[in-house]
Design an enzyme around this catalytic site. Sequence first.
Site, PDB file in Angstrom:
ATOM      1  CB  ILE A 139      -9.717 -14.641  17.295  1.00 19.65           C
ATOM      2  CG1 ILE A 139      -8.966 -13.305  17.281  1.00 19.65           C
ATOM      3  CG2 ILE A 139     -10.782 -14.605  18.371  1.00 19.65           C
ATOM      4  CD1 ILE A 139      -8.127 -13.035  18.511  1.00 19.65           C
TER       5      ILE A 139
ATOM      6  CG  HIS B 173     -15.993  -6.816  11.517  1.00 20.27           C
ATOM      7  ND1 HIS B 173     -16.768  -7.927  11.803  1.00 20.27           N
ATOM      8  CD2 HIS B 173     -15.430  -6.445  12.678  1.00 20.27           C
ATOM      9  CE1 HIS B 173     -16.669  -8.193  13.090  1.00 20.27           C
ATOM     10  NE2 HIS B 173     -15.865  -7.312  13.651  1.00 20.27           N
TER      11      HIS B 173
HETATM   12  N1  GLN Z   1     -13.159 -18.238  18.657  1.00 23.85           N
HETATM   13  C1  GLN Z   1     -14.224 -17.596  17.957  1.00 23.85           C
HETATM   14  C2  GLN Z   1     -13.838 -17.444  16.487  1.00 23.85           C
HETATM   15  O1  GLN Z   1     -12.727 -17.203  16.207  1.00 23.85           O
HETATM   16  C3  GLN Z   1     -14.556 -16.259  18.528  1.00 23.85           C
HETATM   17  C4  GLN Z   1     -15.694 -15.610  17.802  1.00 23.85           C
HETATM   18  C5  GLN Z   1     -16.259 -14.404  18.476  1.00 23.85           C
HETATM   19  O2  GLN Z   1     -15.647 -13.814  19.319  1.00 23.85           O
HETATM   20  N2  GLN Z   1     -17.443 -14.000  18.116  1.00 23.85           N
HETATM   21  O3  GLN Z   1     -14.664 -17.543  15.614  1.00 23.85           O
HETATM   22 ZN    ZN Z   2     -14.641 -11.696  18.416  1.00 26.98          ZN
END
Ligand code: GLN
Ligand code: ZN
Length: 763
Positions: A435, A698
């Site tokens: 992500i 998490h």
């Molecule tokens: N690109 C961001 C990360 O990986 C996304 C974080 C989020 O969605 N809160 O930290």
């Molecule tokens: Zn996120």
Amino acid sequence: MAKSSILGYPRIGKHRELKRAVESYWAGKIDEAALQQAGREVRQAAWAAQQAAGIDLIPCNDFSFYDQVLDAICLVGLIPPRFGPPGPAVSLSTYFAMARGAPGVPALELTKWFDTNYHYLVPEFDAPVAGIASSKPFDEFAEATAQLGRPAKPVLLGPVSLLLLGKRHTKPLAEHLQELLPVYAEVLGHLGRDGAEWVQIDEPVLVQDRTEEELDLLSAAYRELARVDGRPRIMLQTYFGSLDELSWQRVMALPIEGIGLDFVRTPANRELLNRHGFPENKVLGAGAVNGRNVWRTNLVEGLELLEEIAEHVEVDRIWVQPSCSLLHLPHDVRLETQLPPEVTALLAFAEQRLEEVVTLTRGLNEGRSAIIDELEENAEIFRVALDSTRFHHRPTQERLAALTEDDFQRASPYEVRASLQQQRFKLPLFPTTTIGSFPQTPEVRSARARWRAGKLSDEEYWSFIREQIAALIRRQEEIGLDVLVHGEFERSDMVEYFAEQLQGFVITEHGWVQSYGSRAARPPIIFGDVYRPKPMTVEVSRYAQSLTARPVKGMLTGPVTMLNWSFVREDLSRREVAYQIALALRDEVRDLEAAGIAMIQIDEPALREGLPLRRQEWDEYLDWAVKAFRLASSGVADETQIHSHMCYSEFNDIIEAIDALDADVISIENSRSQGELLRAFLDHRYPRQIGPGVYDVHSARVPSVEEIESLLLKAVEILSPEQLWVNPDCGLKTRRPEEAWPSLENMVEAARRMRERYLARVT
Ligand code: GLN
Ligand code: ZN
């Protein structure tokens, strides 16, 4: 005479003293007595500030070591059995165990407090109501009253809100309520005996859409509480919005002595008051200054509002107050020494709100002439702001005015883009990616801290960051990820990083606001037209891409998230501010594309949480929120792949908006909902690509290959294999490397096994 009143005060301490004390206590560095002392000092400072400002009705029991909903849970003894029997009083260790969990015992769920960025702990109604299990309201009432030399105003979360904010109800709500009411009755009796004259009972759920049945609960509750012998007078307090026709009638008819209304957030309460008037025997708590935003009140407008209210209610029965607790504001503007003076002049944090409330009360009581100096000074500040060039950027305004439908559209429909993109990237089935952020190790954080403190030169810092990126790219290739990221090592926070580089934003030094427990955030402030003086991420992305033949995703924070996690100017609509941010991002997206970045991810984790509290306002919000995203993302060629990421798992009610984003690929949180949420995508026949998270970031746990594979097998029951990506739930920033890497290796292996299954099937 009208009185001045406050609903609640920030409680983390001007210099975050409470955060430090609580965290030291958790770490075993200080004992309970020292923590209690730190709490006392924070409360005393809050009361002293309010008394010095001249506030008449000063709240108590608005303090908390963690959360006011948790305090209410303890007050009524609604303790889930997994934390053991409450006994006569919940101990501090049980209190914190409920907040944070204990070995083998999960904490209460943490969730958003209405549409703020505060989070509360969710009451669990499958637990028995044991009766008063905390003496906090009584103790703090005694403490405040001794300090002030007159009775303070205890604040309680009301029974209806406690009930409706809770979960796991096991019987009809009316029956749960019947269990709570005797406890509330006892609390009111106790406070009355102790000498409380007024009690503020918060019922914020009344500003949301409520059914007749729920309003029946409200009537039943306050009928019963009104009967308590020797109780204090009750100020039923609402905030974060207005009542509606239905709830207005029901609330006004309650047999209580005061009703607090928010006149700032929406115009509806003002219209309702003008239409229906106000009961003759009640006090009106008039929320006339903004408890949620940081802008100085226009005092003339505030006074006009109060004068209009006074046409319906004698001045003697008016309390002038903020629209909600000041919990959602930083402490004191005077701590900010680095901001442009024109901006500072326009700001009012909690301490400045006290002065405004007192000034407006005086103006209402004694007439405008009594506060003529304050009015003039105030008008001058707004005049200067209007003239200042700092707030306005002509080219941005012109660009905004010239937008056409085309600016919100990709050149070709998704199907065309998708096949061009597939020819370009030649990704396998079940492509793997992450992500964006990778673990921010102590090394990374210390380098940034030293750079900020001037102990590392720019050159040293950025060469350190480049080394981190290079090592990360190598490692991602080694474990076989298909689409790479640069790791976001240069970002301490995904909003702050961009806010620091965009014009129109400022970052405060001390503007901390509690987000939950001991955590506080420092939201950026959007004060003027937003534009981008120069590229913000192109260098790091270009560098990362130069190191590998695999695609590296560019990584941006979306316009709606930038907006929802900031304090926003109010002289422009939220829509227009979002579009300004979107235009700045659109330029960044194009520059990334020109630098050879073929996939660009624009994160919108806060899209859903920006939903208005009332359903009828959703469409309007979603319409401009979606358009803001499209404005940021649609200026690229068909071959450039736009990704987005959202950190939540409830999509049923916003699936059309998610679809309308027209992102080629989205990633969402999913690992804990076991594929359930994907139903929404099936029912909607969602046509584009999607990466349902398969690794719960998490948790410190490393998921096994089999576990991840089973999540993917669930996903292919719902979506076609061609649509699916394989990725974690969210960024890996807070994980430790020794947790993240084995998890990602298992993820890559699970994707490989999925490919094998499908290739075997096809051939
Ligand atoms: N690109 C961001 C990360 O990986 C996304 C974080 C989020 O969605 N809160 O930290
Ligand atoms: Zn996120």
